[in-house]
Structure formats: C-alpha cells, structure tokens
Design an enzyme around this catalytic site. Structure first.
Site, PDB file in Angstrom:
ATOM      1  CG  HIS B 136      -2.100  -0.943   1.110  1.00 17.96           C
ATOM      2  ND1 HIS B 136      -1.947  -2.309   1.192  1.00 17.96           N
ATOM      3  CD2 HIS B 136      -3.434  -0.741   0.917  1.00 17.96           C
ATOM      4  CE1 HIS B 136      -3.124  -2.905   1.074  1.00 17.96           C
ATOM      5  NE2 HIS B 136      -4.034  -1.981   0.901  1.00 17.96           N
ATOM      6  N   GLY B 187      -0.995  -2.171  -5.753  1.00 21.41           N
ATOM      7  CA  GLY B 187      -1.863  -3.277  -5.343  1.00 21.41           C
ATOM      8  C   GLY B 187      -3.239  -2.772  -4.964  1.00 21.41           C
ATOM      9  CG  HIS B 188      -6.181  -0.326  -2.291  1.00 21.29           C
ATOM     10  ND1 HIS B 188      -6.937   0.617  -2.961  1.00 21.29           N
ATOM     11  CD2 HIS B 188      -6.990  -0.802  -1.308  1.00 21.29           C
ATOM     12  CE1 HIS B 188      -8.138   0.711  -2.397  1.00 21.29           C
ATOM     13  NE2 HIS B 188      -8.200  -0.141  -1.401  1.00 21.29           N
ATOM     14  CG  HIS B 263     -10.784  -4.901  -2.445  1.00 17.13           C
ATOM     15  ND1 HIS B 263     -10.623  -3.534  -2.384  1.00 17.13           N
ATOM     16  CD2 HIS B 263     -10.971  -5.312  -1.169  1.00 17.13           C
ATOM     17  CE1 HIS B 263     -10.704  -3.134  -1.125  1.00 17.13           C
ATOM     18  NE2 HIS B 263     -10.912  -4.201  -0.358  1.00 17.13           N
ATOM     19  CD  GLU B 315     -12.466  -5.768   2.731  1.00 15.33           C
ATOM     20  OE1 GLU B 315     -11.552  -5.279   2.055  1.00 15.33           O
ATOM     21  OE2 GLU B 315     -12.709  -5.419   3.899  1.00 15.33           O
ATOM     22  CB  CYS B 333     -14.269   2.481   1.383  1.00 18.34           C
ATOM     23  SG  CYS B 333     -13.585   3.213   2.873  1.00 18.34           S
ATOM     24  CB  CYS B 411     -10.419   2.283   4.923  1.00 16.01           C
ATOM     25  SG  CYS B 411     -11.496   0.842   4.958  1.00 16.01           S
ATOM     26  CB  CYS B 412     -15.431   3.091   6.375  1.00 16.32           C
ATOM     27  SG  CYS B 412     -15.286   1.571   5.413  1.00 16.32           S
TER      28      CYS B 412
END
Lengths: 647, 647
Positions: B136, B187-188, B263, B315, B333, B411-412
């Site tokens: 990340h 990756g994200h 995801h 997810e 998110c 994260c949210c």
C-alpha cells in the site's frame, strides 16, 4: 429395560419394488462393491481413502504411513457393518470374501492388550488416550463394535465379536468412575450406543455401565477436555475452538441440562446413546432430557427434509428457527443419526411421532444423499441450489452442486450403506408383552417373527410411497392371536383398513397407530389405504427463510423444482394460490417416481434494462414440474428449490 | 481534456437545513474532532489507531514500533483532506491547529528523497517498493496527495502541496515506461486519481502521464505482482490469493478488457482514475472501458442502496445479479468510491444518469454508514439484519448489528468525513464552454461562480429530500446570461419549473437535465417542483434474493422496516398489493425524517406446535412503519429489512 425388540435381520426380506426396497437393492447391487473399491483406493478420480491400507499397515502386512483423518478406521467398520447386514438380505460370495478379508485384517491389527486404532498403532503408539477430544479413538472403537455386533447377529460367527469384546474390555479398564481409571469421555460420541449394542449381544453389564458413565460424566466441571489438554502441555484449548466452544462437543455442561447444540452428528449419536442408556437403566433424568432434546430438534431446528445442523461452521446446530435453505449444512450423517435416535425414542415411548420424523429424514435427506445408481454421494444436503453462487461465493463453498465419488472425510457414504442394509430393523418392531407387531415403515417384502412362542409370517405388498395402499397377508400355518399396529403417518389425515375385503370401522389412532387384534389365520389379508394428497406445507413464521413460501409434499416425499424440468431461475417461480396439482407416475423418470405439476407464474425480465424499476410485476402463466427432492441432481448440474413462493 | 469544472469549495456554502446540509454539519460539529481523538488513540473503548503516532515515530519525535495495517497513514491523510475542505465551510480554530500539527508531522516524517510512508520508514526502510501488491505505499501516497491538493485549494498554503510534489516526484523517478524504472502499479489503486488531481493543481504533465502509465501497465502479462514476488524470493503468490485471483487486484488482464471484479473499493478507485485519465488524455479505449464497466456495475452488481461488492470474502464483486441482502458486504468505502467515479463519469458524458447513482449511494449507503451523531460507523452495510443470526452464524460474522466507535482497519470513517466536507464539488459543476451551471444535488445553501468573467451568486433553498420543492434565487448585481441545468432525478416522473412565479412549459429533459437559459437579474427566482411519490421498486427477476419483494423508495431515499417500530420478525411482514402509503414528516424522529406507513399482513404463529404444517396462512392485518434506510440502527440493536414481501 425396554420391552421392545427388533426382529433379527435374517427374518426380514425386502423386494426391489417399493421405493425403500429399491434403495436397499441399489446398495446391494452397486454400492457395497463400489465402496469396497473406494476403501481400497481403486476408484479412478476419487479422493484416496487409505482405510483398508491403514489396517494392512497396522497389521504388519505392508509398511507405510497412516493416511487420512484419524477416524479413517470407521469407514471400513461401517462398510463391514453394512455388508454383514446385507448378507441377511442376499448372500453374495464376493462381498463375503471381502468381509472375511477385512475381519482378518482387523483382527491382526488389534494389539495384544485389545487396543485397536490404526492411527495410533502406526503413528503415535505412546500417545493412546491422551487426546479424547480430537483423536476419535472411542469413536472408531464404537463403529468397530457396531460392525461386530451386526456381523454376529447375522452370521452367528464370533470372530469379530471377540475382537470387539477385547477392545471394549480394554476400554473398560481405561475409563470409569474408579480412581485408578481416566474420567474421560469421547470427543465424538458413538461408543455409548455401541456399548449398549454389545451389552445386548453379550449380556455383559459392564458395557452398559460404561456407556452410562460416559454420558453422566460428560460436560462435568472441571472439563476433562481441558484437563487432558493441560496434561499434553497445552495451556488451553487450541484457537480453532474457543474455550466457550466446548458446546461443539456437547461437553460444556451435563448432557441432561443441554439444549440441542454443537456438531450435529455428534449430537445425534449422543442422544441415541442417551436414549439407549435411559431405556436400559431406567435413568429417568436422561429419559426426560431425551424428550426435551427431541422437541428442541424437531420443533425448532430441523428442515422439512429431516436435515439437521444448519451451519457449515462446526457442522453444527445454530439456534431456533435458523434454517437457511441455500447455505444449509444438513450433513447426511446427521440425518442418519436422527434416524438412529428416532428409532430409540420410539422404543422408549412407543409413539409413532418419532417414526414420522424418521421417515421424513429417510425419504428425503438420506435418499437424496446417494445417487440413483448408488455410487455418488452428498455430504451436505441443501434445500436450494444456484450452482453459480456455490462456485463463486465463499459462503456457499460447502455446498456441492453434484454428488461426489468419495470424500477426504468419507463418513457419509458407508453410513448410508449400513443404514439401508439394516433397514428391516426400522420397518418392524416387536412388543412381546403386548403381543404386538409394529409396522413402522412400508416396504414390500416379508417378515418372520415369534410371539407367544409362535412363529408368524407376514407378507407386505406395496409400491409405497407412490401409492398409499399397502396390503399384508398372514402366511402362518396355525391360527394365532396377536396385534398388528400399523403406523398412520402424521401427514395422513384419512385412511381406511379392510380385513379380508371388509372395511373395519375402528379408525382411532393410539399414539399414531391403528391397532388390530385378532386370531389370525393363514391367508388373512389386511388392506391399509393411506390417503395421499399433494400437500402445501408451510413453515412456522419464525423460520424467516421460509416466509411466504410453501413446500410440496406427498406422502413422506418432499418435492423440489429443478432446472432440468423448469429452466433456470427457479426463484422466479411463484405457485398460484390454487396450483391445481396433478400427480403422474412415470416409470422412466428418475428410477420411477410420481412427479407433480402445478400452475404458477414467472416474472418477466422484459421491462428491465438494469436492476431496479418502479413497475408492476409482469408475469406469465406457466406449469411447474416438481420431482422428489431425493432424486434431485440425477440429470446434471442445475438449480433446485424446495421452498417455493406462492401468490 | 474536460470542459467541466468544479466550483472551488470556498465558494460553496451549506446550511444545516436540507438533509445533505444536516449531514455535513454533523461532520463539522462532531465527526472531525471525534476522529482526531480516534486517530490519536484517545477514544475510550475504541480500537487503537496509531495513525498519528506512527507519524510521530517516523518524524523522530517519539520512539516505538509502527502500529496497525501498513496503510494506516491513509487514515490521517483522509482526515487532513476532510478538515482542509471543512475550513471552506466553516473556520474552526481547534481543527486548524490540529491540521497544522498534522501537516508539520507529515512534513517531518518525509524522507530526504521525498519518500513518505511511516510503515517502511519505521519498520523496513530497505524494503521500499518491493511489494506493491500488498504494502500500500502508492495507496498511502495517493491519499496524502489528495489531502495536499485539497489543502492547497482551500487555504492557498503550499506546505503540504510541496510535500506531495516531492513525494510524487520521487514516485515518478521510481515508476514509468523507461527501462531504468520499475514497471509496476499499485496493489490498491488510488494514486492514479490523486496524480490527476495533482496535475490539475500544478499543471505538471508528468503526474498525468504516470497515472496513465499505471492504468495502461496494469494487468499486462507477465504480471508485475508475480515478478516482484519472485524477486522477493517467493516462488508464487501466497496461498491466500491463488494465482488466478489476481482478479482481486484487477490485475489479471488489461483494465480495458475487464468486467467489474475483485475488491470493490479497489475497483471503484481504479475506475475513477481511469475516467480521470480518459478525460484528460482523450484515451478513448479507456473511456469506452469506463462506460462498459459502469453498465456492468449499475445494471448487474449494485444494490438498491448504491452498495457494491456483495461478498465478504475479498470484500469483492462476485457475479451478475448475486445480491444477497443479509450477507451483503457493500463496504462504505466502495459506495464512496462509486460516488467518486460517478462524478467523473458525469464530467465525461454530462449525463445525469451518473448523478442518479451518486445520489442513491450517498443518501442510502453512505448516510447509513454514520450514526446520526456522526461518531459511530458501519464498515459493512447490509440490507437485512437479524441480529441473532449475525451473532451466531459464522457466515454472517462480517455483519455488525451496531455501528462501531472505530475499526482496526478504519478506512471508512475518515472517508465519509472527507466526502461530506467536500460535497459542494458534487452539488454543482460548471461548463464554461456552454456557459452553464449544473445543479446536480439539492442542498440548502449558496454558490458563487464565474461565467464569462462575471461573478454570479445563487441561493438554493430546500428541505430536500423530505419535500421536492427547491427554489433558487440569483443574487448577482448585474444582468448576466447563462444556463442553469437542473438535474431531474430518474425517480422523478413529473416535475414543474416556475420562474418568478410563472410556470414554464418547456418540460424536455436533455440527458436528465432541465436547462433554462436567460439573462438573469438579481432577485430572479426559480422554483423547481419534483413530484416525490412513494414508489414500490422491484428488482430484475434475475436477482434471486429479491424475488417477490419490493423496496420502498421516496425521492432518493430507500426505506426499511425496523424492529424498533414493528417488533421482531420483520421477514413475516407482507405488504398489501395496495399498501395505501402515508407519508409523515416527524421532526422528532431520527433527526427529522419523513416516515411512511403501509398496510400489511403478518402470518400468525398460533397454529404451530413445531415447524411444519399443512395449513392455509393465517394472518392478521397490520400497519407497517418504514423509516429511511440511512437512519436504521439509531435506536438500539434490532431486525431491519429493506426488501419486503408483497401480496
């Protein structure tokens, strides 16, 4: 001390005619030899079993490592029990030879002190009895004892029975209330009911006492599973099972105080053993617990197919009314265990309500668990399948969309076999005090039994469950007075009985039975007519998964809609309020079944370019074809649903 | 190169009156200071964040180990973005001080070469950029860049922007098509859209080029994630993600060939970045892929609440029409990401259909994800909850029955905050070529913008969505000619527009907008009336989970039935075919909402002693009370359902 006796299997014959008889003959013709191949790792493409080979290694015939789960011995034991029982129905030289080979192997694998468990003999000889919670030694012992008793009862041969007695004697030395013995109990219940069987076969009271001890000791604090874990140097239960999760093993509190919880197969075997012990010892506290547990299971935690254990996690019971259809676990062995338990509850209370549940589990979940050819098996028995979701959603991963050749954990296939080859025991029961024969299940064939020192023969003629007419003919030579108690199933609201063509007016049921007492002479014929309309069944509104839905049942057979007959998207089918059911027997369909047609609607997808719209439902009228649930997935992969929406 | 511009947040004011304004003020009043406490580990009983402390350690101010997931930096970055935007709405000295403290910390934590990531600085300084798949770094960088751009746009201060540029420059040196650089991608996904923002703020083309490169390189064979795994000495991808599961990262094939998969948050951020890049570069292949992916998501894989990602495992998206309500994942998110993406798609095509989806996600999933007081959050947003099943079934474990104070993976919560403090950008949009202001969302407040070098002020007055009337008043001093494009939501079938009290007859929609062009003078008033009846929505019959059910929607607000109003067993409620809806605004209820009553039936449980019976449904008439889905679970734990059965 029960007054109820089962009839020796040698005296019960089945014919390949009624559905139950057909399923038995499928096992005789195909399953037993197929499973011998599977247990010998000879089925191409099937997961390896290693069960027979493990015994070869333990017997010193070959060298190698133990293969498979620690309880792999039980697969062979169940098969030996199944074949032993099958010999009462039909002699088969090949099977006899295989059975003799297996008995010789097992005898040779037994250690000098009576111990018998290939995993420990091969892998951890010094660790015997150190992990009752996980290692299944008592479970495997139980299955070997059951096999031995069955073999002895059918063949009269004592070779395997002696193995079992030596094993049981060893266990009696290890476990019990005495301070010199371990105060443990099995992580997977099974030996309790097996010890009671061995007690019946041998009249050795200590076997019954040990079964009673195991049940009474279970779940007492301090917990044995924690004590032995500490002794192994583990500070606490491993993380897979949180300490509070002793519930999984039904070991979190005394069994007499429990609700139905934890691993469903374990629970069913435990409750069966409890009922046995209550029956034999008169322990009324256990008997009452059994009745309470029964209500908890069948009134709150059982599927309409007789499946139990609604959660894949822990293969377990969850809580009242949690009965999802698509993620159901409903392991085959759990329904078989429910049948075992129902049989014992019947013996305790002589009430047909237990047989009603037995028949539900047998004709639906158990029959469904085996393909029509007897060579493919379900471990999990869902009531609703959308193949794509099973392939692509992790939370449906346990649901197989097609029966499998074998399993890494193959407890179910040989369990089906031993249940079906011993089914005669469940069809009839004797009460010698009342001079009465109970007819619990309807299966074309014959039975020979003794009452008042008279040998009596009875022919049963039926194509049940496709037709509700069953006739019985007495073929005994001399007049003899006794009672016949015919079970009137809970689903049957109207029935009639004729004796020698003359309808009798006595229509009272007593605990679910119509009882006829008379001095029977050879040729006397009883015709039982069970009215068998198509029924729309509803679930208790507390079952959220079935809200607004109906299940179609005729006789004991629950129906389903399959994609093979109705195309994809079965969820889109909505039965009319008056579906105008038609029942058609089709000899060519699925081994010969009655199928049902029903009027229904299906929503049209036309109006949608996407997902959500404010529109009235636009539907087309259609006719849905329903087939017996047990026969699903014999025509390839596809959607299937038991609970259908209704207008 | 898009013609569309957003209005600078400094020029948009909200009032605490319409629902959207109220939610924004909840964030201003409660959420931002609460989240600062959470990020500083000062909320009793909340999971530790460590996010601020990680920066303190990396900055050398304190010593210690990095705490939490590798992406913990992004939580603080999102909060910094949220607070930066909030200052445009309302100055707050405490928040300003906290923000300055955070900016100083971040600056100090940046390494000499521009690198910025507390996990690697603290724990693995030599392993930078060796595991793009899992670690990340580019994701965290993207969030810091977004925070910097927002801070610069609102405050004009360049401190954080300079940090972001040094970081982005470093990344430009590391990655790109040149043979001296790494040919990787995140990756994200996230940095793609951030780099485009930085390009807008700085006009540095290389940032846009790198975003374009990341998107075009993604999913090419040989796969970078495998190459770097080999370089790390891993023979293959770890077992958690089977090699075929590069889909999780949208890295299994070029993005232009993909369907919506993997995801869901990653997907939404990727598609947002793709749309940005297509807009700025004119890459038509990417633009077409965006339109195709959009249809795949909103026409096949989106809940009626604007939730996306139906599976807790990964997810992730699963497959078309797999939209279970009780096991839905629908991460907060992901819906925020859907809003980001919708905004960009609107900029690309100037079609209100994208804003329709944005509004659906905003008023339902995003609003639902935060408690009415702004201090509790949902990560997962199910459409159906039976608390007991969530507590007791493993396959429902991801569904929390109550909003939480914070999350280990948080994260949210700060994502909600930054979306709501920047919401003005989504309310209005400018097309300078067309001389047009788009009004996309309805929020009481004002906007100041320039067209043709004229400064124009517009007041918006509404209590939307409780009432469909919205009035606009021009407050500019000089007459000025421009167009106002009012979005007519997809749910609105009837509307009218008055100008200075005079209804205009032009009712044509163009791509979802009613456009009015005139020479406006100060005091000109437009009254938009959106007819807002209660709607019964149906799902495409392919959505098996919603078969036979309706969802109630009024305006953009989806409703639900809660146990608090209707008692337990919501599944047992069946709306009548004509439910005779009544809408009542209740100032005291749930912060002020319109609730809806509907006529319904509930099956009685009386006839059941157990589970299954052959009976007609016995029901009682009842009136069901429905509340906005977003407001559920503000009155304690209980059952909740969006999709209700109907007669």
């Amino acid at each position: 001390m029960s007054d109820m006796k089962t009839v020796n299997l040698k005296n019960i014959k089945a014919r390949n005619k009624s559905l139950l008889g057909k399923r038995v003959y499928t096992v005789l013709n195909n399953t037993l030899s197929y499973q011998w191949e599977a247990l010998n790792d000879q089925v191409p493409g099937a997961p390896k079993s290693g069960s027979v080979n493990n015994f070869r290694i333990a017997a010193g015939e070959v060298s190698g490592k133990h293969y498979g789960p620690v309880f792999q011995d039980s697969d062979l034991a169940k098969w030996m029990e199944a074949v032993s029982c099958s010999l009462a129905l039909r002699s088969d030289d090949d099977l006899k030879l295989h059975l003799e080979e297996a008995i010789a192997l097992v005898s040779k694998a037994q250690e000098a002190d009576g111990y018998l468990d290939t995993y420990f003999t091969i892998e951890e000889p010094s660790a015997r009895w150190t992990n009752l919670r996980d290692k299944h030694e008592l479970y495997c012992a139980g299955h070997m004892i059951e096999a031995a008793v069955a073999n002895y009862e059918v063949t009269g041969n004592k070779t395997l029975l002696n193995v079992a007695c030596r094993l049981a004697d060893h266990i009696c030395e290890m476990f019990g209330p005495e301070s010199t013995k371990r105060h443990g109990y099995p992580g997977h219940e099974e030996i309790e009911l097996a010890l009671v069987k061995l007690y019946h076969a041998t009249n050795e009271r200590k076997y019954l006492d040990l079964a009673h001890y195991f049940i009474r000791e279970r779940g007492k604090a301090p917990y044995y599973f924690k004590i032995e874990a500490m002794a192994r140097g583990e500070a606490k239960l491993d993380e897979l099972w949180d300490p509070s999760k002793l519930e999984y093993f039904q070991a979190h509190m005394p069994v007499t105080e429990q609700e139905a919880i934890g691993h469903a197969v374990r629970a069913m075997y435990l409750y069966s053993g409890m009922t046995d012990v209550a029956l034999e010892t008169g322990d009324e506290t256990i008997a009452q617990a059994c009745r309470r547990l029964w209500d908890d299971v069948v009134k709150r935690k059982m599927y309409i197919t007789g499946g139990v254990g609604s959660s894949s996690f822990g293969e377990a019971f969850t809580f009242a009314y949690d009965l999802p259809n698509d993620t159901a676990y409903t392991e085959t062995c759990a329904s078989i265990g429910l049948i075992f338990w129902a049989h014992r509850m019947f013996k305790m209370d002589q009430d047909a309500k237990y047989i009603d549940v037995m028949e539900r589990a047998l004709y639906n979940t158990v029959f469904a668990s085996m393909s029509l050819d007897g060579k493919r098996y379900f471990y999990v028995n869902p009531l609703e399948v959308w193949p794509e979701v099973c392939h692509k959603r992790e939370d449906h991963r346990h649901v197989k969309t097609e029966r499998q050749k074998w399993y890494d954990c193959a407890c179910c296939p040989p369990n089906i076999a031993r249940l079906l080859t011993s089914i005669g025991k469940y069809v009839y029961a004797l009460d010698e005090d009342k001079n009465m024969l109970f007819v619990n299940l309807y299966m074309d064939g014959q039975v020979k039994f003794n009452l008042n020192d008279k040998e009596i023969m009875l022919e049963q003629d039926t194509v049940y469950p496709w037709d509700g007419s069953i006739s019985f003919t007495v073929t005994s030579n001399t007049p003899v007075t006794f009672s016949l108690a015919f079970r009137i199933p809970d689903w049957c609201k109207k029935w009639s009985i004729k004796i020698n063509g003359q309808e009798i007016q006595e229509h009272e049921k007593n605990k679910g039975y119509a009882v006829i007492t008379r001095a029977w002479v050879a040729g006397d014929k009883v015709e039982l007519m069970l009215d068998m309309p198509v029924m729309m069944m509803r679930a208790n509104p507390e079952v959220r998964a079935d809200a607004g839905k109906v299940a179609i049942q005729r006789g004991p057979v629950v129906y389903c809609a399959e994609e093979a007959d109705n195309g994809p998207n079965i969820a889109n089918i909505k039965l009319l309020a008056e579906p105008d059911f038609a029942v058609v027997y089709d000899e060519e369909l699925l081994g010969g079944v009655c199928y049902i047609t029903a009027k229904a609607r299906r929503a049209k997808a036309d109006g949608y370019d996407g997902l959500y719209r404010q529109i009235d439902e636009d539907y087309e009228e259609t006719v849905v074809k329903l087939v017996p649930y047990y026969a699903w997935n014999n025509r390839g992969e596809g959607e299937m649903m038991v609970w259908l929406r209704q207008v």
